[in-house]
Design a protein around this motif. Structure first.
Motif, PDB file in Angstrom:
ATOM      1  N   MET A  39       0.845  -1.239   0.308  1.00 52.48           N
ATOM      2  CA  MET A  39      -0.207  -0.353   0.219  1.00 52.48           C
ATOM      3  C   MET A  39       0.644   1.205  -0.331  1.00 52.48           C
ATOM      4  O   MET A  39       1.899   1.309   0.787  1.00 52.48           O
ATOM      5  CB  MET A  39      -1.036  -0.631   1.372  1.00 52.48           C
ATOM      6  CG  MET A  39      -1.873   1.495   0.992  1.00 52.48           C
ATOM      7  SD  MET A  39      -2.921   0.929   2.523  1.00 52.48           S
ATOM      8  CE  MET A  39      -4.391   0.134   1.405  1.00 52.48           C
ATOM      9  N   LYS A  40       0.459   2.716  -0.741  1.00 51.12           N
ATOM     10  CA  LYS A  40       1.529   3.325  -1.271  1.00 51.12           C
ATOM     11  C   LYS A  40       0.817   4.328  -0.137  1.00 51.12           C
ATOM     12  O   LYS A  40      -0.331   4.485   0.230  1.00 51.12           O
ATOM     13  CB  LYS A  40       1.239   3.819  -2.394  1.00 51.12           C
ATOM     14  CG  LYS A  40       1.460   2.586  -3.553  1.00 51.12           C
ATOM     15  CD  LYS A  40       1.359   3.274  -5.043  1.00 51.12           C
ATOM     16  CE  LYS A  40       2.300   2.983  -5.844  1.00 51.12           C
ATOM     17  NZ  LYS A  40       1.492   3.293  -6.929  1.00 51.12           N
ATOM     18  N   PRO A  41       1.869   5.849   0.411  1.00 49.98           N
ATOM     19  CA  PRO A  41       1.174   6.311   1.409  1.00 49.98           C
ATOM     20  C   PRO A  41       0.118   7.700   1.060  1.00 49.98           C
ATOM     21  O   PRO A  41      -0.477   7.631   1.998  1.00 49.98           O
ATOM     22  CB  PRO A  41       2.727   7.752   1.145  1.00 49.98           C
ATOM     23  CG  PRO A  41       3.681   6.444   1.192  1.00 49.98           C
ATOM     24  CD  PRO A  41       2.998   5.261   0.025  1.00 49.98           C
ATOM     25  N   ASP A  42      -0.191   7.324  -0.217  1.00 45.74           N
ATOM     26  CA  ASP A  42      -1.385   8.007  -0.403  1.00 45.74           C
ATOM     27  C   ASP A  42      -2.448   7.468  -0.192  1.00 45.74           C
ATOM     28  O   ASP A  42      -3.391   7.886  -0.268  1.00 45.74           O
ATOM     29  CB  ASP A  42      -1.346   8.479  -1.498  1.00 45.74           C
ATOM     30  CG  ASP A  42      -1.160   7.723  -2.877  1.00 45.74           C
ATOM     31  OD1 ASP A  42      -0.823   6.668  -2.731  1.00 45.74           O
ATOM     32  OD2 ASP A  42      -1.931   7.246  -4.337  1.00 45.74           O
ATOM     33  N   GLU A  43      -2.440   6.752  -0.638  1.00 50.66           N
ATOM     34  CA  GLU A  43      -3.282   4.624  -0.271  1.00 50.66           C
ATOM     35  C   GLU A  43      -3.685   4.810   0.912  1.00 50.66           C
ATOM     36  O   GLU A  43      -4.479   4.649   2.198  1.00 50.66           O
ATOM     37  CB  GLU A  43      -2.901   3.823  -0.686  1.00 50.66           C
ATOM     38  CG  GLU A  43      -3.015   3.363  -1.842  1.00 50.66           C
ATOM     39  CD  GLU A  43      -2.904   2.416  -2.930  1.00 50.66           C
ATOM     40  OE1 GLU A  43      -3.384   1.865  -3.027  1.00 50.66           O
ATOM     41  OE2 GLU A  43      -1.597   1.886  -2.106  1.00 50.66           O
ATOM     42  N   ILE A  44      -2.496   5.418   2.286  1.00 52.60           N
ATOM     43  CA  ILE A  44      -2.452   5.209   3.507  1.00 52.60           C
ATOM     44  C   ILE A  44      -3.346   6.142   3.831  1.00 52.60           C
ATOM     45  O   ILE A  44      -4.249   6.382   5.161  1.00 52.60           O
ATOM     46  CB  ILE A  44      -1.218   4.709   4.028  1.00 52.60           C
ATOM     47  CG1 ILE A  44      -0.268   3.695   4.290  1.00 52.60           C
ATOM     48  CG2 ILE A  44      -0.761   5.279   5.588  1.00 52.60           C
ATOM     49  CD1 ILE A  44       0.797   2.780   4.229  1.00 52.60           C
ATOM     50  N   ARG A  45      -3.249   7.159   3.228  1.00 49.49           N
ATOM     51  CA  ARG A  45      -3.404   8.854   3.956  1.00 49.49           C
ATOM     52  C   ARG A  45      -5.242   9.014   3.692  1.00 49.49           C
ATOM     53  O   ARG A  45      -5.965   9.176   4.146  1.00 49.49           O
ATOM     54  CB  ARG A  45      -2.581  10.039   2.903  1.00 49.49           C
ATOM     55  CG  ARG A  45      -3.434  12.000   2.943  1.00 49.49           C
ATOM     56  CD  ARG A  45      -2.937  12.360   2.647  1.00 49.49           C
ATOM     57  NE  ARG A  45      -1.311  12.302   2.763  1.00 49.49           N
ATOM     58  CZ  ARG A  45      -0.775  13.004   3.470  1.00 49.49           C
ATOM     59  NH1 ARG A  45      -1.279  13.513   4.613  1.00 49.49           N
ATOM     60  NH2 ARG A  45       0.545  12.837   3.884  1.00 49.49           N
ATOM     61  N   ARG A  46      -5.860   8.048   2.725  1.00 46.90           N
ATOM     62  CA  ARG A  46      -6.932   7.847   2.427  1.00 46.90           C
ATOM     63  C   ARG A  46      -7.563   7.163   3.724  1.00 46.90           C
ATOM     64  O   ARG A  46      -8.597   7.336   4.004  1.00 46.90           O
ATOM     65  CB  ARG A  46      -6.938   7.217   0.670  1.00 46.90           C
ATOM     66  CG  ARG A  46      -8.920   7.581   0.523  1.00 46.90           C
ATOM     67  CD  ARG A  46      -8.617   6.483  -0.837  1.00 46.90           C
ATOM     68  NE  ARG A  46      -8.449   5.258  -1.112  1.00 46.90           N
ATOM     69  CZ  ARG A  46      -8.388   4.182   0.128  1.00 46.90           C
ATOM     70  NH1 ARG A  46      -9.334   4.608   0.373  1.00 46.90           N
ATOM     71  NH2 ARG A  46      -8.007   2.723  -0.205  1.00 46.90           N
ATOM     72  N   VAL A  47      -6.814   6.120   3.912  1.00 44.12           N
ATOM     73  CA  VAL A  47      -7.835   5.590   5.130  1.00 44.12           C
ATOM     74  C   VAL A  47      -7.608   6.206   6.498  1.00 44.12           C
ATOM     75  O   VAL A  47      -8.618   6.392   6.903  1.00 44.12           O
ATOM     76  CB  VAL A  47      -7.239   4.133   4.778  1.00 44.12           C
ATOM     77  CG1 VAL A  47      -6.870   3.409   6.339  1.00 44.12           C
ATOM     78  CG2 VAL A  47      -6.555   3.058   3.919  1.00 44.12           C
ATOM     79  N   VAL A  48      -5.841   6.609   6.517  1.00 45.12           N
ATOM     80  CA  VAL A  48      -6.586   7.775   7.833  1.00 45.12           C
ATOM     81  C   VAL A  48      -7.600   8.568   7.640  1.00 45.12           C
ATOM     82  O   VAL A  48      -8.164   9.180   8.497  1.00 45.12           O
ATOM     83  CB  VAL A  48      -5.400   8.727   7.985  1.00 45.12           C
ATOM     84  CG1 VAL A  48      -5.229   9.397   8.561  1.00 45.12           C
ATOM     85  CG2 VAL A  48      -4.040   7.452   8.250  1.00 45.12           C
ATOM     86  N   LEU A  49      -8.236   9.606   6.826  1.00 44.12           N
ATOM     87  CA  LEU A  49      -9.021  11.145   6.248  1.00 44.12           C
ATOM     88  C   LEU A  49     -10.214   9.752   6.402  1.00 44.12           C
ATOM     89  O   LEU A  49     -11.488  10.209   7.176  1.00 44.12           O
ATOM     90  CB  LEU A  49      -8.535  11.228   5.238  1.00 44.12           C
ATOM     91  CG  LEU A  49      -7.200  12.560   5.316  1.00 44.12           C
ATOM     92  CD1 LEU A  49      -7.397  12.729   3.628  1.00 44.12           C
ATOM     93  CD2 LEU A  49      -7.292  13.492   6.097  1.00 44.12           C
ATOM     94  N   GLU A  50     -10.107   8.751   6.323  1.00 44.36           N
ATOM     95  CA  GLU A  50     -11.773   7.977   6.027  1.00 44.36           C
ATOM     96  C   GLU A  50     -11.893   7.788   7.557  1.00 44.36           C
ATOM     97  O   GLU A  50     -13.251   7.537   8.052  1.00 44.36           O
ATOM     98  CB  GLU A  50     -11.348   7.094   5.332  1.00 44.36           C
ATOM     99  CG  GLU A  50     -11.464   6.955   3.761  1.00 44.36           C
ATOM    100  CD  GLU A  50     -11.851   6.020   3.018  1.00 44.36           C
ATOM    101  OE1 GLU A  50     -11.368   4.721   3.538  1.00 44.36           O
ATOM    102  OE2 GLU A  50     -11.544   5.755   2.176  1.00 44.36           O
TER     103      GLU A  50
END
Length: 86
Positions: A1-12
């Motif tokens: 999982m890429k950092p931008d995908e992790i950011r999306r999960v964090v924001l969700e």
């Protein structure tokens, strides 16, 4: 999982914890507890949700490493062997 995908999960997950706010509008370097006006139980629920979604073990001693969006993304990326985005 890429950092931008992790950011999306964090924001969700932040949206789930504080649905009345827009986490995308939060300064990524701001303390989430203050920016979202969440208490320690809400923050624990956030940590638990990240663990479930990403499968990353997050020991209590590491909770301060997730106080901001940027710190959370960096920490979770490092736990998944991605390191800091370059």
């Amino acid at each position: 999982m890429k950092p931008d995908e992790i950011r999306r999960v964090v924001l969700e997950e932040l949206s789930n914890i504080a649905p009345e706010t827009d986490p995308a509008g939060i300064d990524p370097g701001a303390d989430l507890r203050e920016a979202l006006d969440i208490d320690s139980m809400d923050f624990l629920n956030f940590i638990t949700a990240l663990h479930k979604r990403l499968g990353a073990a997050i020991p209590e001693t590491d909770y301060p490493k997730l106080f901001t969006i940027d710190d959370a993304v960096d920490y979770l990326a490092s736990k998944r062997g991605l390191g800091r985005p370059g």
